[in-house]
Design a protein around this motif. Structure first.
Motif, PDB file in Angstrom:
ATOM      1  N   GLY A 457       0.997  -1.276   0.023  1.00  0.00           N
ATOM      2  CA  GLY A 457      -0.035   0.004   0.100  1.00  0.00           C
ATOM      3  C   GLY A 457       1.104   1.365   0.242  1.00  0.00           C
ATOM      4  N   ASP A 485      -3.098   0.606   3.755  1.00  0.00           N
ATOM      5  CA  ASP A 485      -2.983  -0.670   3.149  1.00  0.00           C
ATOM      6  C   ASP A 485      -3.442  -0.954   1.521  1.00  0.00           C
ATOM      7  OD1 ASP A 485      -5.626  -1.330   3.747  1.00  0.00           O
ATOM      8  OD2 ASP A 485      -5.105  -2.584   5.195  1.00  0.00           O
ATOM      9  N   GLU A 486      -3.520  -2.147   1.171  1.00  0.00           N
ATOM     10  CA  GLU A 486      -3.945  -2.319  -0.186  1.00  0.00           C
ATOM     11  C   GLU A 486      -5.216  -2.274  -0.084  1.00  0.00           C
ATOM     12  OE1 GLU A 486      -1.500  -6.019  -0.432  1.00  0.00           O
ATOM     13  OE2 GLU A 486       0.080  -5.042  -1.862  1.00  0.00           O
TER      14      GLU A 486
END
Length: 501
Positions: A457, A485-486
């Motif tokens: 991310g 984050d992703e």
């Protein structure tokens, strides 16, 4: 945090001016090679209600047929057919100039306008005292004292300086530094701080421990000042004199008396003092200062003034830093930084982000986040914050230098934090706000984006302002690290006060 106060020498100012001229001239030369298009003489302006400013279209080689002016909010700022902007009421507006060239091509030029209330209209509805920007005694103040003096017998009060004011349910309340005279065969004089609501004959007084000064006193004695207002040189001298004092911020409001001894001039300043604590306390103090050609500025005795009203609101600190419209450092500010740091022979300061501004009687003040690079081979660059005052005659001086041991970010997002920004996008701002919700006890404002790295991310490092939720709290600068984050989940990694880096 290390703090230093630096004096700018005449030589340094001269060199700085040369650098500033070079920096301001070179972009103009470079722009000549670009496509020609008209521009406005200003991209943004700030006005107080009732004030005006003139906008002009710079043709830059374009043959102009006509210009049509308009405002997005004419109730805030209106513009005439000749480009004269008039501030109507507090708010923000955008002035547009639609320029039609002789070849029928049109250009839309914009200038942002911020309108603030006139000084006499600015009050804080919380009931806090607002420090007076001008200590002079005006005609309206004189009438207040006439009302007081006709309501009592045997005592008279004479105003010396206006200290503060606030809005109350009963009306506008003023706080004055005043002379009290008990009328007897041999009058007894002293100083007091006097609080009174305009139009009322009721007032409070607090005794001041100080000799009483007269105008035109004999040579060598202290003489009451003709005006309580400090000039720019006196403000600058005071600021240099207090450089060694810690724990309390002293802000001169007025000058009470002066004394000439040899080549030195001694002053008695009336100051607002604010403790640098989690819950700041404001009070008044008389500060003795001396200015000598050879010895410079020294601070002597400091006498606090006790105000016993425990229910009163603290004084609002008037010289708070404001957030600039953008953290981007333009060529003009780069030139100011160059000018202020010319005398640093071993370190080069490069501005990264503009994070604060304020106007004072000494001039325009800037707070700039910089990278500091030693000129010696092998030296590592670190971050620093410079407080710079550009005075009224074009000189630039560093009034505070806050250094850190934090190394400057690189350029590869995959290898660690890379320097980014400083502008913060709308999405990045939302990340900051989401992460800041987990912090309690203070408010946090994103000033600039300092770094960014790619790691499952993205992670962001923001330059932030922290203000504790406490009455009259003094803000501090820190770095807030935010992880996204992703899956788009936002978490706060840490917040670090710049002073502990």
């Amino acid at each position: 945090m290390k703090e230093k106060i630096i004096r700018t020498t005449k030589k340094a100012v001269a060199v700085g001016l040369a650098v500033a001229m070079a920096l301001t001239i070179s972009p103009v030369i470079g722009s000549a090679a670009k496509a020609k298009k008209p521009t406005l003489n200003k991209k943004s302006i700030s006005l107080k209600v009732g004030k005006t400013a003139k906008l002009k279209v710079k043709a830059n080689g374009v043959k102009i047929k006509k210009t049509k002016w308009s405002s997005t909010k004419s109730k805030v700022a209106k513009v005439s057919s000749k480009g004269v902007v008039t501030a109507k009421k507090a708010g923000k507006a955008t002035i547009k100039a639609v320029v039609t060239a002789k070849n029928k091509k049109k250009y839309t030029l914009k200038c942002k306008v911020k309108v603030t209330k006139a000084e006499e209209e600015i009050f804080d509805d919380s009931g806090n005292w607002i420090t007076a920007k001008d200590p002079e005694i005006g005609e309206a103040h004189t009438k207040i004292f006439q009302t007081i003096n006709t309501s009592i017998d045997g005592v008279s009060y004479t105003p010396v300086a206006t200290l503060a004011y606030r809005e109350t349910d009963e009306g506008t309340e003023f706080r004055f530094f005043a002379r009290k005279t008990i009328i007897t065969a041999s009058p007894i004089d002293s100083y007091v701080i006097l609080e009174v609501v305009d139009g009322s004959d009721k007032f409070n007084t607090y005794d001041v421990t100080s000799p009483v000064y007269e105008k035109n006193a004999p040579f060598g004695a202290y003489s009451l000042c003709d005006t309580p207002k400090l000039d720019a040189l006196e403000i600058a001298a005071f600021q240099k004199g207090i450089e060694g004092l810690t724990g309390v911020i002293y802000d001169p409001i007025a000058k009470l008396a002066t004394q000439e001894v040899g080549g030195a001039i001694n002053y008695i300043f009336i100051c607002e003092a604010t403790t640098v604590t989690a819950n700041p306390v404001s009070y008044y103090a008389l500060v003795n200062g001396s200015i000598a050609p050879e010895d410079g500025v020294t601070i002597g005795e400091i006498t606090p003034i006790e105000i016993g009203d425990g229910s009163r609101k603290p004084i609002l600190y008037r010289n708070a830093w404001e957030k600039p419209e953008t953290p981007v450092v333009d060529d003009a500010l780069k030139a100011i930084v160059e000018k202020a740091t010319t005398e640093f022979a071993d370190v080069t300061y490069s501005p990264v982000a503009w994070i604060g501004k304020k106007q004072s009687e000494a001039g325009q003040e800037y707070k700039v986040f910089c990278s500091a690079t030693p000129k010696l081979f092998g030296g590592k660059s670190a971050y620093a914050i410079l407080d710079i005052t550009e005075n009224l005659i074009g000189g630039a001086t560093i009034t505070q230098l806050s250094e850190s041991s934090m190394e400057v970010f690189g350029t590869d997002e995959g290898a660690g934090y890379a320097q980014a920004g400083p502008d913060i996008s709308k999405t990045e701002g939302q990340y900051f706000e989401e992460a800041s919700k987990t912090l309690v006890g203070a408010n946090y404002t994103a000033l600039a984006l300092l770094g960014k790295k790619k790691e499952r991310g993205y992670a962001f490092c923001f330059i932030a302002e922290q203000t504790e939720i406490a009455e009259n709290a003094v803000p501090s600068i820190g770095l807030e690290y935010v992880k996204v984050d992703e899956d788009g989940k936002v978490t706060l990694e840490k917040y670090v006060d710049f002073g502990s880096l």
